[in-house]
Write a protein that holds these residues in place. Structure first.
Motif, PDB file in Angstrom:
ATOM      1  N   ILE A 208       5.520   5.035   5.317  1.00 53.16           N
ATOM      2  CA  ILE A 208       6.157   4.127   4.383  1.00 53.16           C
ATOM      3  C   ILE A 208       5.962   4.358   2.771  1.00 53.16           C
ATOM      4  O   ILE A 208       4.960   4.481   2.157  1.00 53.16           O
ATOM      5  N   VAL A 209       7.239   4.154   2.208  1.00 50.03           N
ATOM      6  CA  VAL A 209       7.252   4.394   0.830  1.00 50.03           C
ATOM      7  C   VAL A 209       7.844   3.275   0.045  1.00 50.03           C
ATOM      8  O   VAL A 209       7.698   3.122  -1.330  1.00 50.03           O
ATOM      9  N   GLY A 210       8.102   2.045   0.783  1.00 50.86           N
ATOM     10  CA  GLY A 210       8.640   1.027  -0.139  1.00 50.86           C
ATOM     11  C   GLY A 210       9.105  -0.190   0.887  1.00 50.86           C
ATOM     12  O   GLY A 210       8.921   0.385   2.368  1.00 50.86           O
ATOM     13  N   GLY A 211       9.836  -0.918   0.410  1.00 46.94           N
ATOM     14  CA  GLY A 211      10.170  -2.259   1.476  1.00 46.94           C
ATOM     15  C   GLY A 211       9.898  -3.604   1.028  1.00 46.94           C
ATOM     16  O   GLY A 211       9.292  -3.648   0.128  1.00 46.94           O
TER      17      GLY A 211
ATOM     18  N   LEU B 222       0.757  -1.301   0.080  1.00 47.28           N
ATOM     19  CA  LEU B 222      -0.167  -0.080   0.069  1.00 47.28           C
ATOM     20  C   LEU B 222       0.960   1.263   0.240  1.00 47.28           C
ATOM     21  O   LEU B 222       0.630   2.332  -0.705  1.00 47.28           O
ATOM     22  N   GLY B 223       1.691   1.251   0.766  1.00 47.78           N
ATOM     23  CA  GLY B 223       2.897   2.352   0.936  1.00 47.78           C
ATOM     24  C   GLY B 223       3.430   2.436  -0.476  1.00 47.78           C
ATOM     25  O   GLY B 223       3.805   3.770  -0.961  1.00 47.78           O
ATOM     26  N   GLN B 224       3.908   1.661  -1.149  1.00 44.84           N
ATOM     27  CA  GLN B 224       4.663   1.554  -2.209  1.00 44.84           C
ATOM     28  C   GLN B 224       3.705   2.263  -3.396  1.00 44.84           C
ATOM     29  O   GLN B 224       4.097   3.068  -4.244  1.00 44.84           O
ATOM     30  N   ASN B 225       2.451   1.856  -3.535  1.00 51.46           N
ATOM     31  CA  ASN B 225       1.501   2.134  -4.471  1.00 51.46           C
ATOM     32  C   ASN B 225       1.159   3.679  -4.252  1.00 51.46           C
ATOM     33  O   ASN B 225       1.249   4.580  -5.234  1.00 51.46           O
ATOM     34  N   ARG B 226       0.953   3.993  -3.257  1.00 58.26           N
ATOM     35  CA  ARG B 226       0.745   5.459  -2.682  1.00 58.26           C
ATOM     36  C   ARG B 226       1.878   6.399  -3.116  1.00 58.26           C
ATOM     37  O   ARG B 226       1.574   7.579  -3.803  1.00 58.26           O
ATOM     38  N   ASN B 227       3.087   5.818  -3.011  1.00 56.45           N
ATOM     39  CA  ASN B 227       4.368   6.684  -3.319  1.00 56.45           C
ATOM     40  C   ASN B 227       4.560   6.776  -4.911  1.00 56.45           C
ATOM     41  O   ASN B 227       4.815   7.835  -5.379  1.00 56.45           O
TER      42      ASN B 227
ATOM     43  N   LEU C 225      12.076  -1.651   5.634  1.00 56.90           N
ATOM     44  CA  LEU C 225      11.145  -0.450   5.320  1.00 56.90           C
ATOM     45  C   LEU C 225      11.770   0.819   4.783  1.00 56.90           C
ATOM     46  O   LEU C 225      12.840   1.047   5.516  1.00 56.90           O
ATOM     47  N   GLU C 226      11.315   1.088   3.853  1.00 58.27           N
ATOM     48  CA  GLU C 226      11.804   2.524   3.169  1.00 58.27           C
ATOM     49  C   GLU C 226      10.942   3.487   3.632  1.00 58.27           C
ATOM     50  O   GLU C 226       9.406   3.440   3.601  1.00 58.27           O
ATOM     51  N   ARG C 227      11.054   4.514   4.661  1.00 56.06           N
ATOM     52  CA  ARG C 227      10.114   5.443   5.086  1.00 56.06           C
ATOM     53  C   ARG C 227      10.727   6.918   4.583  1.00 56.06           C
ATOM     54  O   ARG C 227      11.784   7.133   4.562  1.00 56.06           O
ATOM     55  N   LYS C 228       9.858   7.918   4.903  1.00 55.39           N
ATOM     56  CA  LYS C 228      10.073   9.280   4.804  1.00 55.39           C
ATOM     57  C   LYS C 228      11.216   9.435   5.939  1.00 55.39           C
ATOM     58  O   LYS C 228      11.121   8.966   6.921  1.00 55.39           O
ATOM     59  N   TYR C 229      12.047  10.776   5.727  1.00 54.21           N
ATOM     60  CA  TYR C 229      13.088  11.036   6.683  1.00 54.21           C
ATOM     61  C   TYR C 229      12.648  11.460   8.086  1.00 54.21           C
ATOM     62  O   TYR C 229      13.334  11.660   8.904  1.00 54.21           O
ATOM     63  N   TYR C 230      11.336  11.921   8.207  1.00 52.87           N
ATOM     64  CA  TYR C 230      10.967  12.451   9.336  1.00 52.87           C
ATOM     65  C   TYR C 230       9.988  11.564  10.095  1.00 52.87           C
ATOM     66  O   TYR C 230       9.261  10.679   9.569  1.00 52.87           O
ATOM     67  N   TRP C 231       9.921  11.981  11.468  1.00 54.32           N
ATOM     68  CA  TRP C 231       8.756  11.598  12.244  1.00 54.32           C
ATOM     69  C   TRP C 231       7.804  12.615  12.687  1.00 54.32           C
ATOM     70  O   TRP C 231       8.069  13.454  12.704  1.00 54.32           O
ATOM     71  N   GLU C 232       6.416  12.158  12.532  1.00 55.61           N
ATOM     72  CA  GLU C 232       5.461  13.062  12.727  1.00 55.61           C
ATOM     73  C   GLU C 232       4.372  12.686  13.785  1.00 55.61           C
ATOM     74  O   GLU C 232       4.221  11.524  13.759  1.00 55.61           O
TER      75      GLU C 232
END
Length: 446
Positions: free
Chosen positions: A114-117, A83-88, A140-147
């Protein structure tokens, strides 16, 4: 309480969450990785200056009775990553997040998109299959920040020093801004801005300009050039014959005060001019000048802006961006901003004021004709979800075309957000709006 870990998807159909620290799952090892500056980043203070982060998470999955459940538990993680990959890659669909609650902070859930993994099965998984469990690793490949996972309202202050999470502003010089001291976190974070109509029905706002001044002495800078301060021309200017831009002096011009030049510090600013009346069918052009002995020598010039159209004239015009002062000088003087006219026949215009908005944080919304009754949203510019709409959060009306990035709130700095808009080829000066803002604070580390 121990740390808690989740992989969660959020979309229109609802929220699905898998906790990796309870039930069938147990996180055996995870050491959070830190974001690294992008090689192309100009500085660490630039928005999106960091690379995505790769996290390696070792997990044990176990079910007391059913081997198929073990397999399904692993596949569920793979589905979330997909899902994260598809959104990205596609730009739509549910978002997926890696979420963490740190021991001792039960009220705070921090997340990173999450953008990939991928998932890889442990080397001993087949030998241990009889135990109804398996070890696996999540990359997991994720964005560089935590929010933070929930939006936080910002306490705002307006020009009257009224303070709260919803304050009034007016579509007029010196009155169309709100400020806030700072936001939590350590990184700039997108702002969700809602402006509600607090006056007569707007029959269709056509253009909305927003900016956030955080670098040019926002607490004291005066970015307004009003008609009463004109050094060349009068508020109401008319011409009886054809004129062009080659006239030695501009039609309207202001010599900029030393304090404004020092605050602007050589940054680029957009010149927004509002008019109370404007003939159709002629052209305006803005310049930055050096002023000497009453003569205006042109340094920078903008593009010609046509004032007419099939329905009449816009009365709020973006005349371009300019360095103020040119040359990045700390103690510049004799610098002015002016506007010239090119027309084939007689005409006239009455200028209201000019506002200088910093290009470093500037956004332009074009709104399709759409009525806004009192109490309805003029716009909702949702930087958190990266979209813009009218209506409400649950009944979103797609009536905007946007330019430039969403505005960001900066931690550790004084922020001053300005909003200026027109309405169906007129400038509704003094129109009241109620402004609210939200953010999800961001930081690099947990």
């Amino acid at each position: 309480m121990s740390h808690r870990y989740f992989i969660t998807s959020v979309g229109p159909s609802g929220t699905v969450s898998i906790e990796l620290s309870s039930g069938d799952y147990l996180v055996r090892n995870w050491v959070p990785n830190s974001a690294q500056l992008s090689p192309s980043a100009l500085s660490a203070s630039t928005v999106d200056a960091y690379e995505n982060v790769i996290e390696s998470i070792d997990v044990r999955v176990h079910d007391a009775a059913d081997k198929a459940t073990v397999q399904n538990d692993i596949r569920a993680i793979e589905q979330m990553i997909t899902l994260g990959q598809n959104r990205n890659s596609l730009g739509f669909g549910p978002k997926a997040y890696f979420q963490v609650i740190i021991d001792g902070t039960p009220g705070e859930t921090w997340q990173s998109e999450i953008v990939g993994g991928y998932v890889s099965i442990g080397a001993t998984a087949l030998r241990e299959w009889s135990t109804l469990g398996a070890d696996f690793n999540i990359q997991l490949e994720r964005k560089y920040y935590w929010e933070l996972s929930v939006e936080q309202p910002i306490t705002l202050t307006n020009y009257l020093s009224a303070s709260g999470t919803a304050v009034s502003i007016f579509n007029a010089s010196g009155q169309n801004w709100v400020s806030f001291d700072s936001v939590p976190g350590s990184l700039p974070t997108p702002i969700k801005i809602r402006a509600l109509n607090s006056g007569a029905t707007l029959t269709g706002s056509q253009q909305i300009f927003l900016s956030n001044n955080v670098f040019n002495d926002p607490d004291s800078v005066d970015p307004y050039l009003i008609a009463a301060q004109l050094d060349v021309g009068a508020a109401n200017e008319t011409w009886g014959t054809a004129v062009d831009h080659s006239s030695p002096n501009p039609r309207w011009a202001w010599e900029l005060p030393a304090a404004l030049l020092a605050d602007a510090a050589g940054d680029y600013f957009r010149v927004l001019a509002s008019f109370t009346s404007l003939s159709t069918g002629f052209y305006l052009k803005a310049y930055v000048y050096v002023v000497s002995g009453g003569l205006y020598s042109r340094i920078h010039e903008g593009e010609e802006i046509f004032t007419g159209g099939p329905l009449g004239s816009f009365e709020l015009l973006d005349l371009g961006s300019f360095p103020i002062p040119p040359g990045d000088l700390s103690f510049a003087s004799n610098v002015g901003v002016g506007i010239t006219v090119r027309a084939l026949s007689s005409g006239g215009a009455t200028i209201n004021f000019v506002q200088l908005m910093p290009v470093t944080s500037f956004r332009h919304l074009n709104k399709i004709g759409y009525g806004v009754p009192n109490g309805d949203a003029i716009f909702i510019d949702n930087g958190i979800e990266e979209n813009v709409y009218g209506g409400t959060d649950t009944a979103q009306v797609p009536i905007f075309i946007s330019q430039q990035s969403h505005l960001h709130a900066w931690p550790g700095r004084f922020n001053k957000v300005s909003i200026l808009f027109d309405e169906v080829y007129q400038f509704p000066g003094g129109h009241e709006s109620t402004v609210e803002m939200w953010v999800r604070p961001r930081r690099l580390t947990l």
